[in-house]
Enzyme design. Structure first.
Site, mmCIF file in Angstrom:
data_model
loop_
_atom_site.group_PDB
_atom_site.id
_atom_site.type_symbol
_atom_site.label_atom_id
_atom_site.label_comp_id
_atom_site.label_asym_id
_atom_site.label_seq_id
_atom_site.Cartn_x
_atom_site.Cartn_y
_atom_site.Cartn_z
ATOM 1 N N THR A 273 134.076 -70.323 -19.757
ATOM 2 C CA THR A 273 132.818 -71.081 -19.132
ATOM 3 C C THR A 273 133.070 -71.487 -17.487
ATOM 4 O O THR A 273 134.091 -71.385 -17.072
ATOM 5 C CB THR A 273 132.823 -72.558 -19.753
ATOM 6 O OG1 THR A 273 134.151 -73.429 -19.147
ATOM 7 C CG2 THR A 273 133.275 -72.479 -21.169
ATOM 8 N N ASP A 274 132.000 -71.692 -16.935
ATOM 9 C CA ASP A 274 132.146 -72.413 -15.724
ATOM 10 C C ASP A 274 132.985 -73.910 -15.548
ATOM 11 O O ASP A 274 132.955 -74.315 -16.831
ATOM 12 C CB ASP A 274 130.944 -72.704 -14.979
ATOM 13 C CG ASP A 274 131.024 -72.732 -13.368
ATOM 14 O OD1 ASP A 274 132.142 -72.986 -12.938
ATOM 15 O OD2 ASP A 274 130.217 -72.616 -12.647
ATOM 16 N N TRP A 275 133.208 -74.795 -14.742
ATOM 17 C CA TRP A 275 133.885 -75.661 -14.575
ATOM 18 C C TRP A 275 133.401 -76.786 -15.406
ATOM 19 O O TRP A 275 132.353 -77.231 -14.962
ATOM 20 C CB TRP A 275 134.262 -76.282 -13.089
ATOM 21 C CG TRP A 275 134.966 -77.274 -12.989
ATOM 22 C CD1 TRP A 275 134.804 -78.514 -13.273
ATOM 23 C CD2 TRP A 275 136.180 -77.266 -12.235
ATOM 24 N NE1 TRP A 275 135.752 -79.437 -12.945
ATOM 25 C CE2 TRP A 275 136.785 -78.611 -12.341
ATOM 26 C CE3 TRP A 275 137.122 -76.389 -11.860
ATOM 27 C CZ2 TRP A 275 137.936 -79.285 -11.841
ATOM 28 C CZ3 TRP A 275 138.312 -76.786 -11.378
ATOM 29 C CH2 TRP A 275 138.771 -78.174 -11.370
ATOM 30 N N ASN A 276 133.642 -77.163 -16.590
ATOM 31 C CA ASN A 276 133.045 -78.090 -17.530
ATOM 32 C C ASN A 276 131.782 -77.833 -17.878
ATOM 33 O O ASN A 276 130.921 -78.612 -18.234
ATOM 34 C CB ASN A 276 133.335 -79.533 -16.787
ATOM 35 C CG ASN A 276 133.108 -80.752 -17.835
ATOM 36 O OD1 ASN A 276 133.118 -80.587 -18.902
ATOM 37 N ND2 ASN A 276 132.212 -81.829 -17.369
#
Ligand code: BGC
Length: 738
Positions: A273-276
């Site tokens: 995923t991207d950050w969060n």
């Protein structure tokens, strides 16, 4: 009924993926290890955290699969030792970092790399980055960013290859090859991560993280090709994007991550995923809570969670409740372990702690960074051939806030580049000229005009003025969007004041995006545009200003006259009322004019139709003449290759390189087609006065697109073809496909 030529989706860039020994052997080792893992250990592998030492206990318990943002080899080895020697199964940690345009030796920002139209130097840049970063123990970079970007208000245009899908393909593949090298398991190979899947660059209004509305056809024709090409080229990992496309956040989009990526494209790498971005599906109003977001992400096809901690906290319960199956978890863990085996981490987990400093800024790395910076600069204007500066120009005024800004010339995402190693234009020009330095303004947003008069006074006693303007690094990149694209602060006033001295004015723009500089061009004799050029930017610019090097860069994005024109891109779909050059502008409209008295074509009453400068544009110190452009037939069948021949002559006084571009137009389609599409380009080097006979080969299958029935086909009919130095010039040569 039209006959269409259905094409198998062959790899556009099947370049023989880099291998890592025997894949059966890797699969066997993955299964063997997986069979010994507890659910907790599996969940741990799916968890990525930012930091090192502070996660020691979690690592010892098998709770971490990957870390990011640690670059000290001593710390990396220490946490690796805990993973390998103190955790139950000894699974090594994968260390990651945003190495976006260099690690220590910083290359031009990716938009600048794209301006070179030179995949060889871009690949070399990625190789240098991999050599330097892996020497610290970083084996995974979150690059290349493949987001087609057509709106310069979006700060992240800095990080990609600009507006064109084909340029994006070529540059993306070059970076993947450079990072990953010949063999994944080589200690200097760094896994690439193609991001952000998908459509992130189409953020509405150029506002970061914003919604996008992209049809499946547009995804396939414009936003997918670079991802597909990089997957075919062996990219090991992929990152989901923050945005939603048509209401579905990418991190929870099963169609994207499973149907397209895994089933259609056969991707067997790892998805992070991207950050969060998993957790943010709650803010999107797409998931009820963090637990639900973890469920949605895993069901969609995500393998690793960057920083939401939702996987860590909730997978066990999700399995107990029957909302996720053990098979889904096993599939994700397989993808993660496969990556770690491919990278040879089990056999070679540690790094030589003295290596990082030895390889950083190696002379050959600096030389490549300088070449890339030279090739990336774009000459936009050169009235009276003021450039290169003539021999009788000895004393120059160097002014402007970007003349001596070592931090800012590195650009966005240059975490590990160091100011101390950066050569600024001021430092480089001092070696060449009698330099008077008067900054005028102290930083790009500086609107205190008091320093301008000192610069103007200093200009009076020199032979020429070189003014460095642009953007600080922090004004572009993630979350740094702008609604106005003029030079910030009092930079335009500085140029205008210098203009009034009557001295030759050379303006060098160092920026992270295309700015609207029409007024500044009018106040300058020459304009050289350098997307933040990195460590060696100063020397590169000095070489260009003195004529030791000749500009060859071309615009990877359309330059606008006004931010209100965005988004504007050369390869837009054909409109029913294209502008035909007759524009009635605001002040030409008679009072009480009737509604239909104007041109009734597609343009703005205030800024007209055209952009300031078209995609692909860029001047040289010399001139080039294109002649005898011809194709080998007038009618082709689907399996043919179009052979395009042309003569290129260097008609000026300097040895130089021209980026020759080949565009096509599909005149009639089952859906509306782009006005032009870049299909090939080539850098052609010519001595002054020299002519070369050159050729392109374009398989007819490269004219395919996703049509009305969502099939990838070449539709028979009439096409136009251009060979030119930019996207707006040249004469069409027509041909047919039958
Ligand atoms: C960015 C990614 C980046 C990640 C890790 C995110 O904010 O969108 O491009 O790779 O952070 O630093």
């Amino acid at each position: 009924m039209r006959i269409k030529y259905l094409l198998p989706l062959v790899a556009m860039f099947a370049i023989g993926c880099t291998t890592s020994g025997n894949s059966d052997d890797v699969d066997r080792r993955v299964e063997e290890l997986l069979s010994q893992m507890t659910l907790q250990e599996k969940i741990g592998q799916m968890n990525q955290v930012s930091g090192g030492y502070q996660f020691s206990d979690m690592i010892r318990e098998g709770g971490v699969g990957s870390i990011l943002n640690v670059v000290d080899p001593v710390e990396i080895n220490a946490v690796q030792r805990i993973a390998v020697e103190e955790s139950r199964l000894g699974i090594p940690i994968l260390v990651s970092r945003d190495v976006i345009h260099g690690f220590r030796t910083i290359f031009p920002i990716p938009l600048g790399m794209a301006s070179t139209f030179d995949p060889a130097i871009v690949e070399q840049g990625a190789r240098v980055a991999a050599i330097e970063a892996t020497a610290s123990g970083v084996r995974w970079t979150f690059s290349p960013m493949l987001d087609v970007a057509r709106d310069p208000r979006w700060g992240r245009v800095a990080e990609g290859s600009g507006e064109d899908p084909y340029l994006d393909v070529v540059m993306g593949v070059a970076m993947v090859k450079g990072y990953q090298g010949e063999d994944y398991a080589d200690p200097t190979s760094m896994a690439a991560c193609v991001k952000h899947f998908v459509g992130y660059g189409a953020a509405e209004g150029g506002r970061d993280y914003n919604t996008t509305m992209i049809s499946e056809r547009a995804l396939r024709n414009t936003y997918f090709p670079a991802f597909k090409a990089c997957v075919d080229a062996g990219a090991l990992t992929l990152m989901t994007s923050f945005n939603d496309v048509d209401g579905l956040p990418s991190t929870g989009n099963e169609w994207l991550l499973s149907d397209v990526l895994r089933e259609e494209w056969g991707f067997d790498g790892m998805v992070v995923t991207d950050w969060n971005s998993a957790g943010e599906m709650v803010s999107h109003g797409f998931a009820e809570d963090l637990k639900h977001s973890a469920e949605l992400a895993i069901k969609a096809g995500v393998d690793m969670d960057m920083m939401s901690f939702g996987f860590l906290q909730h997978i066990e319960a999700l399995i107990d409740e029957g909302r996720l199956s053990m098979n889904q978890i096993d599939d994700a863990v397989r993808n993660i372990l496969r990556l770690k085996f491919r990278l040879g981490l089990f056999d070679n987990p540690y790094v030589d702690e003295s290596l990082a400093r030895e390889v950083a800024y190696a002379p050959e790395h600096l030389a490549a960074a300088k070449q890339c910076a030279v090739e990336s600069a774009i000459l936009l204007q050169n009235r009276g051939e003021v450039l290169p500066l003539r021999d009788d120009v000895r004393k120059i005024l160097v002014t402007g806030p970007m003349a001596d800004a070592p931090f800012d010339q590195l650009g966005t995402w240059a975490f590990d580049g160091e100011e101390a190693y950066t050569v600024t234009p001021l430092a480089a020009l001092r070696k060449e000229f009698d330099v008077v330095y008067e900054p005028g303004l102290f930083f790009s947003r500086d609107s205190d005009t008091r320093g301008i008069s000192a610069a103007v006074r200093a200009a009076k006693g020199v032979d020429a003025v070189v003014v460095f303007v642009g953007e600080e690094a922090i004004l572009s990149g993630e979350a740094h969007c702008l609604s106005q694209l003029n030079l910030q602060g009092a930079q335009s006033e500085l140029i205008a004041a210098l203009r009034a001295t009557g001295k030759p004015i050379v303006t060098v723009v160092i920026a992270g995006r295309p700015l609207t500089i029409e007024r500044d061009m009018a106040n300058s004799d020459a304009v050289l545009y350098s997307f933040q050029p990195g460590t060696m930017g100063g020397e590169a610019i000095a070489d260009l200003l003195t004529g030791r090097a000749v500009p060859s860069g071309k615009l990877p994005m359309t330059f606008l006259r006004d931010a209100g024109q965005a988004p504007f891109y050369y390869n837009h779909p054909m409109t029913g009322r294209p502008n035909n050059g007759t524009e009635t502008l605001l002040n030409d409209i008679p009072l009480k004019a009737g509604q239909t008295s104007l041109g009734c074509t597609s343009y703005y009453l205030d800024s007209g139709y055209g952009p300031l400068l078209p995609f692909g544009y860029g001047l040289s110190y010399t001139t080039f003449e294109y002649s005898d452009i011809a194709i080998d037939k007038s009618c082709y069948s689907p399996n043919d290759t179009i052979v395009v021949e042309y003569n290129l002559t260097n008609t000026g006084k300097y040895d130089a390189t021209e980026v020759v571009q080949l565009y096509v137009r599909d005149y009639v389609g089952s859906v509306v087609r782009p006005v032009k599409e870049l299909k090939r380009f080539e850098r052609v080097e010519l001595k002054a006065g020299e002519s070369k006979h050159c050729r392109f080969e374009l398989p007819v299958s490269d004219l395919a697109f996703w049509n009305r029935d969502m099939e990838y086909v070449v539709e028979p009919g009439k096409f136009g073809l251009w060979v030119a130095g930019d996207s707006a010039t040249g004469e069409a040569i027509d041909f047919e496909v039958r």
